[in-house]
Design a protein around this motif. Structure first.
Motif: not given
Length: 198
Positions: A12-21
């Motif tokens: 899974v690619g980890v997004d730079s915005d942790p508020t969009r999980p």
């Protein structure tokens, strides 16, 4: 009945915005369902953030250090999120330098699937922009690529599967994968339109 274990990880690619999980949650759920490892990946490319004219540009070492610091922090948050959601899932987080498409493409060689969240790009940016990850990754990946919408973008409950087909071998494989996934999630028989029921 639980799904037999598949040792190939879900990447899974980890997004730079942790508020969009949403993508991370979907990947964690899938790893738990398959009893497979989960590999959160954060790919750090060349820094592109600007600086004001009066500021002295930071050295490459400074940029690199900051990228590593923020990347490690994002991965730590991702690991904590998954551990709280599915403590039984084996985790192997990866922080890599390089273009995200290349990094995720390489990870896809040994993966069961690669999961990404939406990038919120315009159609032109998605097709022609250098920020696009999903389309170029789909072209080079060695396993299925799943794009997960944010929760607020899902308007039908339960959600249904949509598969694009063109008669090629790849589209036949896509239909097979959709039916396997539907079955894994406890879906019923195909509906009257020939599509997969929720």
């Amino acid at each position: 009945m639980s799904e037999p274990s598949d040792h190939r990880p879900i990447v899974v690619g980890v997004d730079s915005d942790p508020t969009r999980p949403a993508a991370l949650a979907r990947a964690a759920d899938e790893a738990a369902r398959r009893r497979a490892p989960l590999c959160p990946v954060r790919a750090e490319g060349t820094p592109t953030r600007g600086y004001r004219g009066s500021e002295v540009p930071p050295s490459w070492e400074g940029w690199n250090e900051e990228l590593h610091r923020s990347g490690k922090q994002l991965l730590a948050q991702a690991v904590d999120f998954v551990a709280a959601r599915h403590p039984e899932v084996e985790l192997d987080a990866v922080l890599a330098e390089g273009d995200p498409v290349w990094v995720l493409g390489e990870e896809s060689r040994s993966a069961a699937a690669v999961v990404l969240g939406p990038q919120h790009l315009s159609r032109a940016q998605e097709v022609f922009g250098s920020a696009s990850v999903a389309l170029p990754l789909m072209a080079r990946a060695h396993c299925p690529v799943v794009i997960v919408p944010e929760t607020e973008q899902v308007t039908q409950e339960p959600a249904f599967f949509v598969v694009g087909v063109d008669g090629s071998e790849n589209s036949v494989a896509a239909v097979d994968l959709a039916f396997e996934d539907r079955t894994r999630r406890g879906g019923g028989p195909p509906d009257r339109r020939g599509g997969a029921a929720p």
